[in-house]
Design a protein around this motif. Structure first.
Motif, mmCIF file in Angstrom:
data_model
loop_
_atom_site.group_PDB
_atom_site.id
_atom_site.type_symbol
_atom_site.label_atom_id
_atom_site.label_comp_id
_atom_site.label_asym_id
_atom_site.label_seq_id
_atom_site.Cartn_x
_atom_site.Cartn_y
_atom_site.Cartn_z
ATOM 1 N N LEU A 146 16.343 30.810 104.661
ATOM 2 C CA LEU A 146 15.633 29.543 104.849
ATOM 3 C C LEU A 146 14.494 29.483 103.855
ATOM 4 C CD1 LEU A 146 14.959 26.924 106.446
ATOM 5 C CD2 LEU A 146 13.496 28.344 107.915
ATOM 6 N N PHE A 147 14.433 28.398 103.066
ATOM 7 C CA PHE A 147 13.347 28.208 102.110
ATOM 8 C C PHE A 147 12.486 27.056 102.614
ATOM 9 C CE2 PHE A 147 11.041 26.786 98.450
ATOM 10 C CZ PHE A 147 10.904 27.904 97.639
ATOM 11 N N VAL A 148 11.214 27.343 102.858
ATOM 12 C CA VAL A 148 10.297 26.309 103.371
ATOM 13 C C VAL A 148 9.022 26.267 102.526
ATOM 14 C CG1 VAL A 148 11.153 26.553 105.742
ATOM 15 C CG2 VAL A 148 9.231 27.964 104.998
ATOM 16 N N PRO A 149 8.297 25.117 102.497
ATOM 17 C CA PRO A 149 8.736 23.846 103.050
ATOM 18 C C PRO A 149 9.191 22.842 101.979
ATOM 19 C CG PRO A 149 6.362 23.802 102.807
ATOM 20 C CD PRO A 149 6.849 25.119 102.241
ATOM 21 N N ASP A 150 9.102 23.181 100.692
ATOM 22 C CA ASP A 150 9.343 22.190 99.642
ATOM 23 C C ASP A 150 10.821 22.119 99.254
ATOM 24 O OD1 ASP A 150 9.463 21.302 96.586
ATOM 25 O OD2 ASP A 150 7.645 20.491 97.471
ATOM 26 N N MET A 151 11.452 20.979 99.529
ATOM 27 C CA MET A 151 12.889 20.860 99.270
ATOM 28 C C MET A 151 13.198 20.766 97.777
ATOM 29 S SD MET A 151 13.607 16.980 100.603
ATOM 30 C CE MET A 151 12.588 15.591 100.104
ATOM 31 N N PHE A 152 12.287 20.230 96.988
ATOM 32 C CA PHE A 152 12.549 20.107 95.556
ATOM 33 C C PHE A 152 12.435 21.464 94.856
ATOM 34 C CE2 PHE A 152 10.856 15.812 96.663
ATOM 35 C CZ PHE A 152 12.044 15.127 96.498
ATOM 36 N N LEU A 153 11.423 22.235 95.193
ATOM 37 C CA LEU A 153 11.324 23.593 94.650
ATOM 38 C C LEU A 153 12.503 24.429 95.138
ATOM 39 C CD1 LEU A 153 9.896 25.883 93.147
ATOM 40 C CD2 LEU A 153 8.528 26.277 95.213
ATOM 41 N N GLY A 154 12.854 24.283 96.415
ATOM 42 C CA GLY A 154 13.988 25.031 96.956
ATOM 43 C C GLY A 154 15.283 24.703 96.252
ATOM 44 N N ALA A 155 15.489 23.413 95.944
ATOM 45 C CA ALA A 155 16.698 23.012 95.226
ATOM 46 C C ALA A 155 16.716 23.599 93.822
ATOM 47 C CB ALA A 155 16.779 21.490 95.163
ATOM 48 N N HIS A 156 15.561 23.656 93.182
ATOM 49 C CA HIS A 156 15.458 24.271 91.851
ATOM 50 C C HIS A 156 15.806 25.757 91.916
ATOM 51 C CE1 HIS A 156 13.806 25.613 88.031
ATOM 52 N NE2 HIS A 156 12.960 26.398 88.685
ATOM 53 N N VAL A 157 15.284 26.451 92.920
ATOM 54 C CA VAL A 157 15.558 27.885 93.077
ATOM 55 C C VAL A 157 17.045 28.112 93.335
ATOM 56 C CG1 VAL A 157 15.128 29.907 94.523
ATOM 57 C CG2 VAL A 157 13.229 28.422 93.862
ATOM 58 N N ALA A 158 17.638 27.271 94.187
ATOM 59 C CA ALA A 158 19.069 27.400 94.471
ATOM 60 C C ALA A 158 19.899 27.166 93.216
ATOM 61 C CB ALA A 158 19.463 26.396 95.562
ATOM 62 N N ARG A 159 19.504 26.189 92.421
ATOM 63 C CA ARG A 159 20.239 25.865 91.189
ATOM 64 C C ARG A 159 20.182 27.016 90.187
ATOM 65 N NH1 ARG A 159 17.938 21.365 90.427
ATOM 66 N NH2 ARG A 159 16.265 22.081 89.071
ATOM 67 N N VAL A 160 19.015 27.602 90.018
ATOM 68 C CA VAL A 160 18.845 28.665 89.026
ATOM 69 C C VAL A 160 19.475 29.973 89.478
ATOM 70 C CG1 VAL A 160 17.153 30.065 87.781
ATOM 71 C CG2 VAL A 160 16.757 27.611 88.087
ATOM 72 N N THR A 161 19.332 30.313 90.759
ATOM 73 C CA THR A 161 19.837 31.596 91.262
ATOM 74 C C THR A 161 21.303 31.547 91.667
ATOM 75 O OG1 THR A 161 19.180 31.101 93.544
ATOM 76 C CG2 THR A 161 17.551 32.217 92.131
ATOM 77 N N GLY A 162 21.814 30.338 91.931
ATOM 78 C CA GLY A 162 23.175 30.214 92.447
ATOM 79 C C GLY A 162 23.293 30.593 93.908
ATOM 80 N N ARG A 163 22.162 30.741 94.582
ATOM 81 C CA ARG A 163 22.176 31.116 96.001
ATOM 82 C C ARG A 163 22.265 29.869 96.877
ATOM 83 N NH1 ARG A 163 20.139 36.301 96.787
ATOM 84 N NH2 ARG A 163 21.097 36.072 98.840
ATOM 85 N N ARG A 164 22.928 30.001 98.011
ATOM 86 C CA ARG A 164 22.971 28.915 98.994
ATOM 87 C C ARG A 164 21.764 29.075 99.909
ATOM 88 N NH1 ARG A 164 24.650 28.051 104.209
ATOM 89 N NH2 ARG A 164 25.371 25.925 104.679
ATOM 90 N N LEU A 165 20.894 28.085 99.905
ATOM 91 C CA LEU A 165 19.675 28.148 100.699
ATOM 92 C C LEU A 165 19.660 27.041 101.749
ATOM 93 C CD1 LEU A 165 17.018 28.609 97.838
ATOM 94 C CD2 LEU A 165 18.246 30.392 99.091
ATOM 95 N N HIS A 166 19.127 27.360 102.905
ATOM 96 C CA HIS A 166 18.823 26.338 103.894
ATOM 97 C C HIS A 166 17.453 25.774 103.500
ATOM 98 C CE1 HIS A 166 21.840 27.707 107.084
ATOM 99 N NE2 HIS A 166 21.921 28.616 106.109
ATOM 100 N N LEU A 167 17.370 24.476 103.259
ATOM 101 C CA LEU A 167 16.138 23.867 102.767
ATOM 102 C C LEU A 167 15.489 23.006 103.836
ATOM 103 C CD1 LEU A 167 17.303 22.718 99.205
ATOM 104 C CD2 LEU A 167 16.225 24.883 99.860
ATOM 105 N N PHE A 168 14.208 23.225 104.040
ATOM 106 C CA PHE A 168 13.450 22.356 104.935
ATOM 107 C C PHE A 168 13.062 21.095 104.148
ATOM 108 C CE2 PHE A 168 9.552 20.743 106.862
ATOM 109 C CZ PHE A 168 9.919 20.688 108.191
ATOM 110 N N PRO A 169 13.154 19.906 104.771
ATOM 111 C CA PRO A 169 12.916 18.665 104.032
ATOM 112 C C PRO A 169 11.442 18.296 103.875
ATOM 113 C CG PRO A 169 13.545 18.139 106.270
ATOM 114 C CD PRO A 169 13.654 19.635 106.141
ATOM 115 N N GLY A 170 10.657 19.205 103.324
ATOM 116 C CA GLY A 170 9.247 18.926 103.078
ATOM 117 C C GLY A 170 9.009 18.587 101.615
ATOM 118 N N GLU A 171 7.871 17.954 101.341
ATOM 119 C CA GLU A 171 7.555 17.585 99.964
ATOM 120 C C GLU A 171 6.055 17.423 99.787
ATOM 121 O OE1 GLU A 171 9.751 13.905 99.624
ATOM 122 O OE2 GLU A 171 7.985 12.723 100.211
#
Length: 307
Positions: A146-171
């Motif tokens: 689970l990556f909290v709370p920033d969904m945009f940073l979390g999406a960036h991390v998932a994109r770069v690492t190729g990991r599937r992350l559960h993202l909290f919808p914070g901004e």
């Protein structure tokens, strides 16, 4: 009291109190100028941990002062304005994390440093935008994250690492307001500029589609890149307070904000006069109960050790 006299008084009181002033790169220019260290959340946390000063004046927002207090339980940490909060940190409650942990007992909670102490206490590791990719890349492959709370940073991390992350919808309301249309307008008027984009920005992958060679960087990453890059012009997508530091540390180069009104009203609550009053009256002390701080400290120390 005028700015020059205020500056002199701040410096005098700082020496008298054996204090250190730590300022985030989004702070007002005059606040940055009296600071002993200006940086991003990771750099500030490291400075807070290593400083020999007895008093830390934190020119930033509340979660940053909390972080310094957690890492320095025997020092006095002052926040010049207690209303200097964070919309991103306020978007997430401890109950949200507990609910996910109950559903994923083997899960790992990665908390962005822009969170309250109570959330950090529930996390396995804290990260900043500067080291989130590196931290997540090292985590076990067979456990949910689970990556909290920033969904945009979390999406960036998932994109770069190729990991599937559960993202909290914070901004962050400031970064979320930086959209593709703002970037597109600058592409046309500054075709030769390099683009520096904070991973919290709402444009996300759309920005990279419009400008494939744009650099997704933390605030500290932007400063380092601008110093060494051969380019003379940069378009910057983050809170505009960083423009002062960029101009100071990369002289002779031009920095254009993607969105000139990308201003964090919470960061700007810290003024030079409030820094002066904080030192003069030793206000406002920020503390975290040890039962919370002890658990949060583990996650923060893991963050400080990486990158």
């Amino acid at each position: 009291m005028d700015k020059e006299l205020l500056t002199q008084e701040v410096l005098r009181l700082k020496a008298e109190r054996q204090a250190v002033i730590l300022a985030h790169s989004y702070q007002l220019p005059e606040v940055q100028e009296v600071a002993d260290f200006v940086g991003d959340s990771l750099g500030l946390a490291r400075e807070a941990e290593r400083t020999p000063a007895k008093v830390i004046v934190f020119a930033g927002v509340h979660f940053m002062a909390e972080t310094a207090a957690i890492l320095n339980p025997d020092k006095t940490v002052l926040l010049p304005d207690l209303e200097a909060g964070c919309s991103l940190a306020d978007s997430l409650r401890p109950e949200d994390v507990l609910a996910w942990k109950a559903a994923h007992p083997e899960g790992i909670v990665v908390a962005y440093v822009n969170t309250r102490a109570e959330v950090k206490a529930l996390a396995d590791v804290c990260v900043t935008s500067a080291n989130a990719v590196e931290v997540v890349a090292r985590l076990p492959q067979d456990r949910p994250i689970l990556f909290v709370p920033d969904m945009f940073l979390g999406a960036h991390v998932a994109r770069v690492t190729g990991r599937r992350l559960h993202l909290f919808p914070g901004e962050c309301h400031v970064h979320a307001g930086i959209r593709e249309e703002h970037l597109k307008a600058l592409l046309e008027t500054h075709p030769g500029a390099e683009f520096l984009i904070h991973p919290e920005c709402g444009c996300g992958s759309g920005c990279l589609y419009l400008k494939p060679d744009a650099k997704m960087l933390s605030t500290e990453g932007m400063v380092r890149y601008a110093r060494r890059a051969e380019a003379r012009e940069f378009v910057v997508a983050t809170e505009v307070g960083i423009l002062h530091r960029l101009a100071k540390e990369a002289p002779g180069k031009t920095f254009v904000p993607v969105k000139p009104d990308a201003v964090c009203e919470y960061m700007k609550r810290i003024t030079l006069e409030k820094v002066y009053l904080s030192l003069k009256e030793m206000r406002y002390a920020v503390g975290v109960p040890e039962e919370v701080a002890g658990r949060a400290r583990r996650a923060l120390e893991a963050m400080v050790a990486v990158g």
